[in-house]
Design a protein around this motif. Structure first.
Motif, PDB file in Angstrom:
ATOM      1  N   HIS A  52      31.380  63.669  43.904  1.00 42.44           N
ATOM      2  CA  HIS A  52      32.797  63.393  44.151  1.00 42.44           C
ATOM      3  C   HIS A  52      33.461  64.602  44.809  1.00 42.44           C
ATOM      4  CE1 HIS A  52      36.881  61.951  43.613  1.00 42.44           C
ATOM      5  NE2 HIS A  52      37.172  63.104  43.030  1.00 42.44           N
ATOM      6  N   GLN A  53      33.139  65.802  44.311  1.00 49.01           N
ATOM      7  CA  GLN A  53      33.708  67.017  44.887  1.00 49.01           C
ATOM      8  C   GLN A  53      33.247  67.195  46.338  1.00 49.01           C
ATOM      9  OE1 GLN A  53      32.686  70.682  42.883  1.00 49.01           O
ATOM     10  NE2 GLN A  53      34.482  71.716  43.662  1.00 49.01           N
ATOM     11  N   ASP A  54      31.989  66.884  46.616  1.00 44.60           N
ATOM     12  CA  ASP A  54      31.481  66.976  47.987  1.00 44.60           C
ATOM     13  C   ASP A  54      32.257  66.050  48.909  1.00 44.60           C
ATOM     14  OD1 ASP A  54      29.609  68.846  47.204  1.00 44.60           O
ATOM     15  OD2 ASP A  54      27.937  67.424  47.154  1.00 44.60           O
ATOM     16  N   TRP A  55      32.489  64.809  48.470  1.00 44.57           N
ATOM     17  CA  TRP A  55      33.241  63.849  49.283  1.00 44.57           C
ATOM     18  C   TRP A  55      34.670  64.334  49.493  1.00 44.57           C
ATOM     19  CZ3 TRP A  55      31.560  60.033  52.187  1.00 44.57           C
ATOM     20  CH2 TRP A  55      30.301  59.478  51.919  1.00 44.57           C
ATOM     21  N   GLU A  56      35.270  64.856  48.431  1.00 45.27           N
ATOM     22  CA  GLU A  56      36.645  65.338  48.519  1.00 45.27           C
ATOM     23  C   GLU A  56      36.749  66.508  49.501  1.00 45.27           C
ATOM     24  OE1 GLU A  56      39.322  67.595  45.386  1.00 45.27           O
ATOM     25  OE2 GLU A  56      38.963  65.520  44.769  1.00 45.27           O
ATOM     26  N   GLU A  57      35.792  67.421  49.445  1.00 47.94           N
ATOM     27  CA  GLU A  57      35.811  68.556  50.367  1.00 47.94           C
ATOM     28  C   GLU A  57      35.542  68.130  51.805  1.00 47.94           C
ATOM     29  OE1 GLU A  57      33.319  71.714  48.985  1.00 47.94           O
ATOM     30  OE2 GLU A  57      34.639  72.156  47.300  1.00 47.94           O
ATOM     31  N   ASP A  65      36.363  65.298  53.052  1.00 50.09           N
ATOM     32  CA  ASP A  65      37.619  64.670  53.465  1.00 50.09           C
ATOM     33  C   ASP A  65      38.643  65.729  53.855  1.00 50.09           C
ATOM     34  OD1 ASP A  65      39.566  62.391  53.626  1.00 50.09           O
ATOM     35  OD2 ASP A  65      40.502  63.514  51.981  1.00 50.09           O
ATOM     36  N   LEU A  66      38.754  66.781  53.058  1.00 48.91           N
ATOM     37  CA  LEU A  66      39.708  67.849  53.364  1.00 48.91           C
ATOM     38  C   LEU A  66      39.352  68.543  54.675  1.00 48.91           C
ATOM     39  CD1 LEU A  66      42.109  69.630  52.669  1.00 48.91           C
ATOM     40  CD2 LEU A  66      40.579  71.018  51.255  1.00 48.91           C
ATOM     41  N   LYS A  67      38.076  68.824  54.890  1.00 49.95           N
ATOM     42  CA  LYS A  67      37.655  69.447  56.147  1.00 49.95           C
ATOM     43  C   LYS A  67      38.027  68.569  57.333  1.00 49.95           C
ATOM     44  CE  LYS A  67      33.490  71.460  54.186  1.00 49.95           C
ATOM     45  NZ  LYS A  67      32.037  71.481  54.309  1.00 49.95           N
ATOM     46  N   TYR A  68      37.742  67.268  57.229  1.00 44.80           N
ATOM     47  CA  TYR A  68      38.060  66.339  58.320  1.00 44.80           C
ATOM     48  C   TYR A  68      39.561  66.315  58.575  1.00 44.80           C
ATOM     49  CZ  TYR A  68      38.962  61.987  60.721  1.00 44.80           C
ATOM     50  OH  TYR A  68      39.420  61.047  61.600  1.00 44.80           O
ATOM     51  N   ARG A  69      40.351  66.234  57.499  1.00 39.44           N
ATOM     52  CA  ARG A  69      41.801  66.178  57.652  1.00 39.44           C
ATOM     53  C   ARG A  69      42.336  67.456  58.290  1.00 39.44           C
ATOM     54  NH1 ARG A  69      43.211  65.396  51.825  1.00 39.44           N
ATOM     55  NH2 ARG A  69      45.347  65.696  52.476  1.00 39.44           N
ATOM     56  N   ALA A  70      41.757  68.604  57.920  1.00 44.09           N
ATOM     57  CA  ALA A  70      42.195  69.882  58.510  1.00 44.09           C
ATOM     58  C   ALA A  70      41.846  69.931  59.987  1.00 44.09           C
ATOM     59  CB  ALA A  70      41.539  71.047  57.770  1.00 44.09           C
ATOM     60  N   LEU A  71      40.651  69.494  60.332  1.00 44.45           N
ATOM     61  CA  LEU A  71      40.251  69.495  61.734  1.00 44.45           C
ATOM     62  C   LEU A  71      41.114  68.544  62.545  1.00 44.45           C
ATOM     63  CD1 LEU A  71      36.392  69.623  61.331  1.00 44.45           C
ATOM     64  CD2 LEU A  71      37.895  71.471  62.074  1.00 44.45           C
ATOM     65  N   LYS A  72      41.381  67.387  61.992  1.00 41.83           N
ATOM     66  CA  LYS A  72      42.214  66.396  62.676  1.00 41.83           C
ATOM     67  C   LYS A  72      43.646  66.911  62.827  1.00 41.83           C
ATOM     68  CE  LYS A  72      43.773  62.341  60.995  1.00 41.83           C
ATOM     69  NZ  LYS A  72      43.729  61.090  60.284  1.00 41.83           N
ATOM     70  N   MET A  73      44.072  67.709  61.872  1.00 37.97           N
ATOM     71  CA  MET A  73      45.451  68.192  61.842  1.00 37.97           C
ATOM     72  C   MET A  73      45.749  69.125  63.008  1.00 37.97           C
ATOM     73  SD  MET A  73      47.275  70.446  58.842  1.00 37.97           S
ATOM     74  CE  MET A  73      46.330  71.930  59.119  1.00 37.97           C
ATOM     75  N   VAL A  74      44.962  70.164  63.184  1.00 38.77           N
ATOM     76  CA  VAL A  74      45.353  71.189  64.148  1.00 38.77           C
ATOM     77  C   VAL A  74      44.237  71.731  65.008  1.00 38.77           C
ATOM     78  CG1 VAL A  74      47.332  72.060  62.867  1.00 38.77           C
ATOM     79  CG2 VAL A  74      45.092  72.988  62.395  1.00 38.77           C
ATOM     80  N   GLN A 110      31.004  81.823  52.252  1.00 38.53           N
ATOM     81  CA  GLN A 110      31.719  82.709  51.331  1.00 38.53           C
ATOM     82  C   GLN A 110      32.817  81.899  50.659  1.00 38.53           C
ATOM     83  OE1 GLN A 110      33.097  85.518  54.272  1.00 38.53           O
ATOM     84  NE2 GLN A 110      31.699  87.082  53.506  1.00 38.53           N
ATOM     85  N   ARG A 111      32.426  80.997  49.799  1.00 38.50           N
ATOM     86  CA  ARG A 111      33.379  80.067  49.183  1.00 38.50           C
ATOM     87  C   ARG A 111      34.565  80.828  48.586  1.00 38.50           C
ATOM     88  NH1 ARG A 111      33.441  74.913  48.200  1.00 38.50           N
ATOM     89  NH2 ARG A 111      34.720  74.136  46.525  1.00 38.50           N
ATOM     90  N   ASP A 112      35.768  80.423  48.996  1.00 38.22           N
ATOM     91  CA  ASP A 112      36.993  81.069  48.521  1.00 38.22           C
ATOM     92  C   ASP A 112      37.975  79.975  48.099  1.00 38.22           C
ATOM     93  OD1 ASP A 112      39.477  82.362  48.237  1.00 38.22           O
ATOM     94  OD2 ASP A 112      38.970  83.851  49.767  1.00 38.22           O
ATOM     95  N   GLU A 113      38.119  79.792  46.800  1.00 38.61           N
ATOM     96  CA  GLU A 113      38.974  78.722  46.270  1.00 38.61           C
ATOM     97  C   GLU A 113      40.433  78.897  46.690  1.00 38.61           C
ATOM     98  OE1 GLU A 113      37.926  75.977  44.851  1.00 38.61           O
ATOM     99  OE2 GLU A 113      35.843  76.661  44.812  1.00 38.61           O
ATOM    100  N   ASP A 114      40.884  80.146  46.829  1.00 37.34           N
ATOM    101  CA  ASP A 114      42.267  80.392  47.239  1.00 37.34           C
ATOM    102  C   ASP A 114      42.508  79.902  48.664  1.00 37.34           C
ATOM    103  OD1 ASP A 114      44.900  81.463  46.713  1.00 37.34           O
ATOM    104  OD2 ASP A 114      44.393  83.088  48.120  1.00 37.34           O
ATOM    105  N   VAL A 115      41.581  80.187  49.556  1.00 38.23           N
ATOM    106  CA  VAL A 115      41.694  79.726  50.947  1.00 38.23           C
ATOM    107  C   VAL A 115      41.647  78.198  50.987  1.00 38.23           C
ATOM    108  CG1 VAL A 115      40.533  79.681  53.190  1.00 38.23           C
ATOM    109  CG2 VAL A 115      40.771  81.838  51.951  1.00 38.23           C
ATOM    110  N   ILE A 116      40.760  77.604  50.203  1.00 36.96           N
ATOM    111  CA  ILE A 116      40.643  76.141  50.168  1.00 36.96           C
ATOM    112  C   ILE A 116      41.933  75.524  49.640  1.00 36.96           C
ATOM    113  CG2 ILE A 116      39.426  74.217  49.068  1.00 36.96           C
ATOM    114  CD1 ILE A 116      36.884  76.011  49.178  1.00 36.96           C
ATOM    115  N   TYR A 117      42.514  76.110  48.600  1.00 39.29           N
ATOM    116  CA  TYR A 117      43.773  75.605  48.048  1.00 39.29           C
ATOM    117  C   TYR A 117      44.893  75.680  49.089  1.00 39.29           C
ATOM    118  CZ  TYR A 117      48.038  75.366  45.321  1.00 39.29           C
ATOM    119  OH  TYR A 117      49.282  75.016  44.863  1.00 39.29           O
TER     120      TYR A 117
END
Length: 109
Positions: A18-23, A25-34, A52-59
């Motif tokens: 579920h987390q993989d799908w959610e991430e 989705d977020l990557k796609y939405r970010a790419l589509k955004m700008v 270099q996984r960074d939860e703060d950057v992802i948030y």
């Protein structure tokens, strides 16, 4: 005991999927955004999600995407309302012109 371990393993696996799908989705939405498809910022996204996984950057990215999508939605709603009001105004102008024509035709008789 084995069934408990299998149950926990299954739940963790489902949560991770579920987390993989959610991430994704977020990557796609970010790419589509700008970001255009050949933008070097794609590497930026992959870096902070995978290398270099960074939860703060992802948030922060999630928040930025949500704000952007909300502004697009609000703009769309305003365009819809404006279009509706424009159609009502056109109907009222047409009705006003018909009434004026009727009055003028009655005066000329």
């Amino acid at each position: 005991m084995l069934s408990l371990v299998l149950s926990i393993w299954g739940n963790l696996t489902q949560w991770r999927e579920h987390q993989d799908w959610e991430e994704a989705d977020l990557k796609y939405r970010a790419l589509k955004m700008v970001l255009p498809s050949d933008d070097p910022n794609i590497r930026y996204i992959e870096k902070y999600f995978n290398v270099q996984r960074d939860e703060d950057v992802i948030y922060k990215l999630r928040t930025r995407v949500d704000v952007y999508e909300d502004s697009v939605y609000q703009h769309h709603k305003m365009v819809e309302v404006a279009s509706y009001k424009d159609s009502i105004a056109r109907q009222l102008i047409d009705e006003s012109n018909r009434i004026k024509m009727q009055i003028n035709s009655n005066k000329s008789k």
